[in-house]
Design an enzyme around this catalytic site. Structure first.
Site, PDB file in Angstrom:
ATOM      1  N   THR A  46       0.828  -1.220   0.000  1.00 31.10           N
ATOM      2  CA  THR A  46       0.000   0.000   0.000  1.00 31.10           C
ATOM      3  C   THR A  46       0.858   1.264   0.000  1.00 31.10           C
ATOM      4  OG1 THR A  46      -0.067  -0.167   2.399  1.00 31.10           O
ATOM      5  CG2 THR A  46      -1.961  -1.064   1.206  1.00 31.10           C
ATOM      6  N   GLY A  47       2.177   1.110   0.041  1.00 31.28           N
ATOM      7  CA  GLY A  47       3.067   2.278   0.103  1.00 31.28           C
ATOM      8  C   GLY A  47       3.447   2.794  -1.273  1.00 31.28           C
TER       9      GLY A  47
ATOM     10  N   ARG B 213      -3.258  -2.225   9.759  1.00 34.32           N
ATOM     11  CA  ARG B 213      -4.136  -1.084   9.453  1.00 34.32           C
ATOM     12  C   ARG B 213      -4.804  -1.226   8.087  1.00 34.32           C
ATOM     13  NH1 ARG B 213       0.525   1.181  11.545  1.00 34.32           N
ATOM     14  NH2 ARG B 213       1.467   1.296   9.473  1.00 34.32           N
ATOM     15  N   SER B 214      -4.079  -1.812   7.127  1.00 35.97           N
ATOM     16  CA  SER B 214      -4.613  -1.880   5.755  1.00 35.97           C
ATOM     17  C   SER B 214      -5.257  -3.217   5.433  1.00 35.97           C
ATOM     18  CB  SER B 214      -3.490  -1.665   4.740  1.00 35.97           C
ATOM     19  OG  SER B 214      -2.756  -0.544   5.055  1.00 35.97           O
TER      20      SER B 214
ATOM     21  N   CYS C  30      17.932   4.380  -3.878  1.00 32.12           N
ATOM     22  CA  CYS C  30      17.504   4.922  -5.174  1.00 32.12           C
ATOM     23  C   CYS C  30      18.566   5.806  -5.831  1.00 32.12           C
ATOM     24  CB  CYS C  30      16.200   5.702  -5.009  1.00 32.12           C
ATOM     25  SG  CYS C  30      16.184   6.770  -3.566  1.00 32.12           S
TER      26      CYS C  30
ATOM     27  N   SER D   3       8.985  11.750  -3.103  1.00 30.41           N
ATOM     28  CA  SER D   3       8.407  10.401  -3.037  1.00 30.41           C
ATOM     29  C   SER D   3       9.390   9.400  -2.443  1.00 30.41           C
ATOM     30  CB  SER D   3       7.943   9.930  -4.422  1.00 30.41           C
ATOM     31  OG  SER D   3       8.983  10.082  -5.357  1.00 30.41           O
ATOM     32  N   GLY D   4      10.687   9.735  -2.461  1.00 30.89           N
ATOM     33  CA  GLY D   4      11.682   8.879  -1.815  1.00 30.89           C
ATOM     34  C   GLY D   4      11.435   8.765  -0.318  1.00 30.89           C
TER      35      GLY D   4
ATOM     36  N   LYS E  40      25.122   6.185   2.462  1.00 30.45           N
ATOM     37  CA  LYS E  40      24.601   5.028   1.696  1.00 30.45           C
ATOM     38  C   LYS E  40      25.165   5.078   0.285  1.00 30.45           C
ATOM     39  CE  LYS E  40      20.106   4.675   3.979  1.00 30.45           C
ATOM     40  NZ  LYS E  40      18.685   5.043   3.831  1.00 30.45           N
TER      41      LYS E  40
ATOM     42  N   HIS F 215      14.650  11.555  -9.273  1.00 30.00           N
ATOM     43  CA  HIS F 215      15.848  12.149  -8.669  1.00 30.00           C
ATOM     44  C   HIS F 215      16.787  12.629  -9.784  1.00 30.00           C
ATOM     45  CE1 HIS F 215      14.501  10.689  -4.926  1.00 30.00           C
ATOM     46  NE2 HIS F 215      15.377   9.722  -4.666  1.00 30.00           N
TER      47      HIS F 215
HETATM   48  P1  A2P Z   1       0.226   0.496   5.728  1.00 26.50           P
HETATM   49  O1  A2P Z   1      -0.323   1.241   4.539  1.00 26.50           O
HETATM   50  O2  A2P Z   1      -0.693  -0.562   6.209  1.00 26.50           O
HETATM   51  O3  A2P Z   1       0.749   1.399   6.818  1.00 26.50           O
HETATM   52  P2  A2P Z   1       5.437   4.422   2.480  1.00 26.50           P
HETATM   53  O4  A2P Z   1       6.898   4.152   2.258  1.00 26.50           O
HETATM   54  O5  A2P Z   1       4.770   4.987   1.284  1.00 26.50           O
HETATM   55  O6  A2P Z   1       5.186   5.190   3.740  1.00 26.50           O
HETATM   56  O7  A2P Z   1       4.754   2.957   2.699  1.00 26.50           O
HETATM   57  C1  A2P Z   1       5.138   2.091   3.724  1.00 26.50           C
HETATM   58  C2  A2P Z   1       4.530   0.702   3.479  1.00 26.50           C
HETATM   59  O8  A2P Z   1       4.971  -0.158   4.537  1.00 26.50           O
HETATM   60  C3  A2P Z   1       3.013   0.680   3.517  1.00 26.50           C
HETATM   61  O9  A2P Z   1       2.538  -0.308   2.641  1.00 26.50           O
HETATM   62  C4  A2P Z   1       2.747   0.277   4.950  1.00 26.50           C
HETATM   63  O10 A2P Z   1       1.491  -0.342   5.166  1.00 26.50           O
HETATM   64  C5  A2P Z   1       3.832  -0.737   5.166  1.00 26.50           C
HETATM   65  N1  A2P Z   1       4.073  -0.951   6.597  1.00 26.50           N
HETATM   66  C6  A2P Z   1       4.330  -0.032   7.552  1.00 26.50           C
HETATM   67  N2  A2P Z   1       4.470  -0.625   8.763  1.00 26.50           N
HETATM   68  C7  A2P Z   1       4.307  -1.951   8.576  1.00 26.50           C
HETATM   69  C8  A2P Z   1       4.320  -3.095   9.418  1.00 26.50           C
HETATM   70  N3  A2P Z   1       4.567  -3.011  10.720  1.00 26.50           N
HETATM   71  N4  A2P Z   1       4.096  -4.307   8.848  1.00 26.50           N
HETATM   72  C9  A2P Z   1       3.851  -4.423   7.530  1.00 26.50           C
HETATM   73  N5  A2P Z   1       3.825  -3.379   6.673  1.00 26.50           N
HETATM   74  C10 A2P Z   1       4.040  -2.161   7.186  1.00 26.50           C
END
Ligand code: A2P
Length: 350
Positions: free
Chosen positions: A15-16, A43-44, A132, A162-163, A223, A252
């Site tokens: 979802t990120g 959460r998702s 990246c 977006s990074g 890095k 970038h």
């Molecule tokens: P969620 O949407 O449920 O929070 P970004 O880099 O765009 O912030 O996205 C981070 C990604 O990592 C999202 O898909 C987020 O899911 C996921 N994420 C964050 N914390 C956890 C966790 N504890 N376990 C699994 N996925 C996670």
């Protein structure tokens, strides 16, 4: 989703900002999928994501979720990778990790397929995707290094928000709107660091990406330095970086200065870059043509231009390197590694 043939794949962090692009890449490249699991935080769980015309339900990332998974693409932050990569390996998966959790582990290959594809053969269950900013730079330097041998690199980056994830994109949009409307500009996300202090990114440039280290460099800069040496397998190449966040959503840009061991002709540099895999030369100053973030967005290639010889150092070259940080810088490089794993027979179809 279940198909007759192909591989069992999971995307963690689906979802990120990067996870979403991983799904897009798997779809666009018609990756041979027997099944696809989309994982995120609790959460998702239950949300739907569209994939190849189907709605797939997001599941919580748990150890059991990796049962039967052959390839797991991780982009949910370093702590999630640290916790779940070992669980996925235990269940037989090869993990391609987009976080920094395993990049500098000497047992873990750090791979850009155009640069060091053979490194992945030595994997012990995890292959790391570089940062990246590193990926696009080393992809552009590889053909030049092979021919002229690099001695020193000095790079300054102009990095998209977006990074720093979906929250940083929203922050740039909200701050820009607020600033133009004369409203209060809320600063809550950037720079992402250990301090509770934040700066405005809209209409600004922030010379800090990640936390500061004792040597005065930021973690992002270190890095680039460490990863470049590891990918080229050359600790002797001198690398120095200044990383800056700018108000661009995707793509970038990097001003790269490189000194070579051997003399070079600009015409040869040009033709090496024209023929390099994954690289597109855009260098036509008479027509004001050079790579730009807006043009590179949503493309998988690395764009190179503004080629010019240094005025003082006889073997110094300047160039401008641009790529979509979410694609070649993250999701595409990861899916490309998965494609290479499959092509080289390192994983068998089930
Ligand atoms: P969620 O949407 O449920 O929070 P970004 O880099 O765009 O912030 O996205 C981070 C990604 O990592 C999202 O898909 C987020 O899911 C996921 N994420 C964050 N914390 C956890 C966790 N504890 N376990 C699994 N996925 C996670």
């Amino acid at each position: 989703m279940e198909n007759q043939t192909g591989y069992h794949v999971a995307v963690v962090g689906a979802t990120g900002a990067v996870g979403e692009q991983m799904l897009k890449m798997l779809e666009q490249r018609q990756f041979p999928l027997k099944s696809l699991k989309v994982l995120a935080s609790a959460r998702s769980a239950g949300q739907k994501v569209a994939f190849r015309g189907e709605d797939i339900t997001v599941e919580e990332t748990t150890p059991e979720a990796f049962e039967g998974v052959q390839i797991a693409l991780f982009s949910a932050g370093g702590s999630v990778s640290k916790k779940f990569v070992p669980e996925a390996i235990k269940r037989g998966a090869v993990c391609i990790d987009n976080t920094s959790a395993y990049r500098m582990d000497p047992e873990v290959p750090l791979v850009v397929p155009e640069v060091n594809p053979d490194a992945m053969k030595q994997h012990n269950g995890v292959i790391a995707n570089p940062n990246c900013s590193t990926i696009q730079m080393v992809a552009a330097l590889k053909p030049l290094h092979d021919k002229f041998g690099m001695e020193r690199i000095i790079v300054s980056t102009y990095q998209a928000v977006s990074g720093a994830g979906a929250k940083a994109i929203a922050e740039l949009e909200n701050q820009s709107r607020a600033a133009l409307n004369g409203e209060e500009v809320k600063k809550e996300v950037l720079p992402v660091s250990s301090l509770p202090k934040h700066h405005q990114i809209a209409f600004n440039a922030i010379p800090q990406i990640d936390v500061f280290l004792d040597n005065g460099f930021t973690n992002e800069e270190m890095k680039m330095i460490r990863e470049t040496k590891k990918i080229f397998g050359n600790e002797d190449v001198a690398v120095s970086a200044t990383c800056v966040r700018i108000p661009v959503v995707k793509g970038h840009s990097e001003a790269v200065y490189v000194e070579f061991e051997k003399d070079f002709e600009l015409a040869d540099v040009r033709s090496l870059l024209e023929n390099a895999p994954g690289v597109v030369l855009v260098d036509n100053p008479e027509e004001q043509e050079y790579p730009m973030a807006l043009d590179a967005a949503d493309k998988i290639e690395v764009f190179v231009g503004r080629l010019r010889r240094d005025l003082d150092h006889p073997r110094g070259l300047h160039m401008w390197v641009v790529s979509d940080n979410l694609l070649k810088g993250a999701a595409w490089n990861a899916v490309q590694i998965a494609e290479e794993l499959v092509k080289s027979g390192l994983i068998e179809e089930k």
